[in-house]
Design an enzyme around this catalytic site. Structure first.
Site, short mmCIF file in Angstrom:
data_model
loop_
_atom_site.label_atom_id
_atom_site.label_comp_id
_atom_site.label_asym_id
_atom_site.label_seq_id
_atom_site.Cartn_x
_atom_site.Cartn_y
_atom_site.Cartn_z
N ALA A 167 0.88 3.05 -18.28
CA ALA A 167 1.78 4.07 -17.72
C ALA A 167 1.34 4.45 -16.31
O ALA A 167 2.16 4.62 -15.41
CB ALA A 167 1.82 5.30 -18.62
N TRP A 214 2.26 1.64 -14.04
CA TRP A 214 3.71 1.65 -13.77
C TRP A 214 4.04 2.61 -12.64
O TRP A 214 4.90 2.33 -11.80
CB TRP A 214 4.47 2.04 -15.04
CG TRP A 214 5.95 2.16 -14.84
CD1 TRP A 214 6.88 1.17 -14.90
CD2 TRP A 214 6.69 3.36 -14.51
NE1 TRP A 214 8.14 1.66 -14.65
CE2 TRP A 214 8.05 3.00 -14.40
CE3 TRP A 214 6.32 4.69 -14.30
CZ2 TRP A 214 9.04 3.92 -14.10
CZ3 TRP A 214 7.31 5.62 -14.00
CH2 TRP A 214 8.65 5.23 -13.90
N HIS A 215 3.35 3.75 -12.59
CA HIS A 215 3.66 4.74 -11.57
C HIS A 215 3.28 4.27 -10.18
O HIS A 215 3.91 4.66 -9.19
CB HIS A 215 2.93 6.05 -11.88
CG HIS A 215 3.64 6.91 -12.88
ND1 HIS A 215 3.42 6.82 -14.23
CD2 HIS A 215 4.58 7.89 -12.71
CE1 HIS A 215 4.18 7.71 -14.86
NE2 HIS A 215 4.90 8.35 -13.97
N GLY A 216 2.27 3.46 -10.06
CA GLY A 216 1.87 3.02 -8.73
C GLY A 216 0.85 1.91 -8.77
O GLY A 216 0.01 1.85 -9.68
N PHE A 264 7.98 4.94 -6.72
CA PHE A 264 7.55 4.24 -7.92
C PHE A 264 8.59 3.24 -8.40
O PHE A 264 8.34 2.53 -9.35
CB PHE A 264 7.23 5.24 -9.05
CG PHE A 264 6.27 6.32 -8.62
CD1 PHE A 264 5.15 6.00 -7.89
CD2 PHE A 264 6.52 7.65 -8.94
CE1 PHE A 264 4.26 6.99 -7.48
CE2 PHE A 264 5.63 8.65 -8.54
CZ PHE A 264 4.52 8.31 -7.81
#
Length: 459
Positions: free
Chosen positions: A317, A320-322, A459
């Site tokens: 997770a 996924w954000h960065g 993102f």
């Protein structure tokens, strides 16, 4: 084009609504209007990626059709891998290459790869659809329905992450029905609330946190007051910014008679991390739960395995954000916190008083958001040291302090936007008048400045 600009609010959205309701009773025409408007909306950011969006959508639809004809799951496996590789190429190529270079001590210029706007969101939508087919779903849609599902402009760039079975069945319903004016009124209210959150609160909070984080990035020492001002203002900014976007997306969809899932439910009122992730970015949380955590084994195993599942899920997770190690570690911290939460519930027959549990949760969130916002670990460390008083207490005058303290009261004591609109707000001409005045004021306010992009656009 941003939701919080006059071009969108006064030109693009009204024109699309006029075109949509001009042919509303003919399903295929109203769908083509929305698809065309969505491609225009996306193309106004960068026309070069419109063919990419169309091609990727068509390929996924074609894969689903081939599976329906032959019932061979290798088509779906291929589609899932293709989507992951596409996301990996655009978002993570330079990140992984840079990591390898650091390990090997090689100096090499990174590739000039431009990441398509919203790719993290619309790729997840396609993956969820293909996984559902692989699990036995029978939902094979025509190309018009599938294109509208993927490209629908209110949720195209930053969500909510909508599942196919939540929105595609709505396409067959004529928006001109007994709920029309209720949908329009609720949609306008949500859009107004979202605009106030973004233009009135989030952007003002950014004037406090951005300079402080930049000072820390440049190696300047912050005192304790500055450290807490930076951390708290960013914790507030990211909530009002992203929940404001979600409110505007959900509100805009209602104007077309379509209901999107809600994304936030007063997350800073949570009493533990598990509750926080049920309230924060809810559509991402359920995606991670249903397509990653549960397939890994979820909580149907021992405490060690469950903790591993949680940490793996949250590490991904974070990634996924960065594409950066700060995001990965941020996810790992939340995975560790969730593991401790579950172990406590399983093994310790003692429940913390709710005010104490809330304080611990909130402090953890504020500290973790520092790592999420910081450009690198040294910047985060500098701010953490300041927050712990290592650089002296000092003082700091917060910019727009009325907005700052109002924002604190709103997140701690007020209901979520959806509860406010659907539960507490009753039809009233005075509410309509006041809401209209507030919306007009903020539309005028954003006209005289360069709008700040929504945080989750990166993102």
């Amino acid at each position: 084009m941003l939701f919080s600009t006059q071009e969108y609010l006064l030109l693009f959205l009204p024109l699309v609504l006029i075109a949509f309701y001009s042919c509303v009773h003919v399903r295929i025409l109203r769908q083509l209007v929305l698809i065309g408007a969505s491609l225009l909306f996306y193309g106004l950011w960068n026309w070069h990626f419109v063919p990419f969006l169309i091609l990727l959508t068509f390929v996924n639809w074609f894969i689903a059709c081939q599976y329906s004809k032959h019932l061979q799951k290798h088509w779906l496996t291929f589609g899932i891998i293709l989507n992951l590789l596409t996301l990996g190429f655009f978002k993570y190529t330079n990140f992984f290459a840079g990591t390898v270079e650091d390990i090997l001590g090689i100096q090499q210029t990174h590739w000039a790869i431009v990441m398509p706007l919203g790719i993290s969101f619309f790729v997840f939508q396609k993956i969820s659809y293909l996984v559902d087919l692989k699990r036995g779903a029978k939902s094979i849609y025509n190309i018009i329905d599938f294109f509208e599902f993927v490209t629908f402009f209110p949720q195209l760039i930053s969500g909510p992450i909508v599942r196919h079975n939540e929105i595609i069945p709505q396409f067959q319903t004529d928006p001109v029905n007994p709920q029309l004016w209720e949908n329009i009124s609720k949609g306008l209210c949500l859009m107004s609330i979202g605009l106030i959150k973004k233009a009135g609160i989030a952007d003002s909070l950014g004037m406090t946190c951005n300079p402080l984080f930049n000072q820390a990035l440049q190696g300047q020492t912050l005192n304790m007051a500055q450290g807490w001002a930076a951390a708290i203002s960013y914790s507030l900014q990211i909530f009002f910014d992203f929940s404001g976007y979600s409110d505007m997306a959900i509100g805009a969809a209602l104007l077309f008679g379509l209901k999107l899932p809600f994304n936030f439910n007063a997350p800073y009122q949570s009493h533990n991390l598990q509750e926080f992730w049920r309230r924060w970015h809810m559509t991402l949380s359920r995606f991670l739960r249903d397509y990653l955590y549960i397939p890994l084994g979820g909580n149907r195993c021992g405490p060690i395995r469950q903790s591993s599942n949680l940490i793996i899920t949250m590490l991904l997770a974070g990634l996924w954000h960065g594409a950066g190690w700060t995001f990965v570690v941020w996810g790992g911290l939340h995975g560790l916190g969730l593991s401790i939460n579950h172990i406590w519930n399983r093994t310790i027959p003692f429940t913390l008083p709710r005010p104490v549990a809330w304080c611990i949760t909130l402090i953890f969130l504020i500290f973790s958001w520092v790592l999420f916002r910081a450009e690198n670990f040294s910047t985060a460390t500098e701010i953490w040291q300041s927050m712990l008083g290592f650089n002296g207490i000092g003082n700091y005058k917060i910019r727009h302090n009325i907005v700052f303290y109002t924002a604190i009261l709103l997140v701690l004591f007020c209901p979520s936007s959806q509860n406010l609109i659907y539960t507490y707000l009753r039809p009233s001409k005075w509410i309509a008048i006041l809401g209209g005045i507030a919306a007009a004021f903020f539309i005028l306010l954003i006209g005289g400045r360069i709008p700040d992009a929504f945080i989750y656009f990166r993102f």
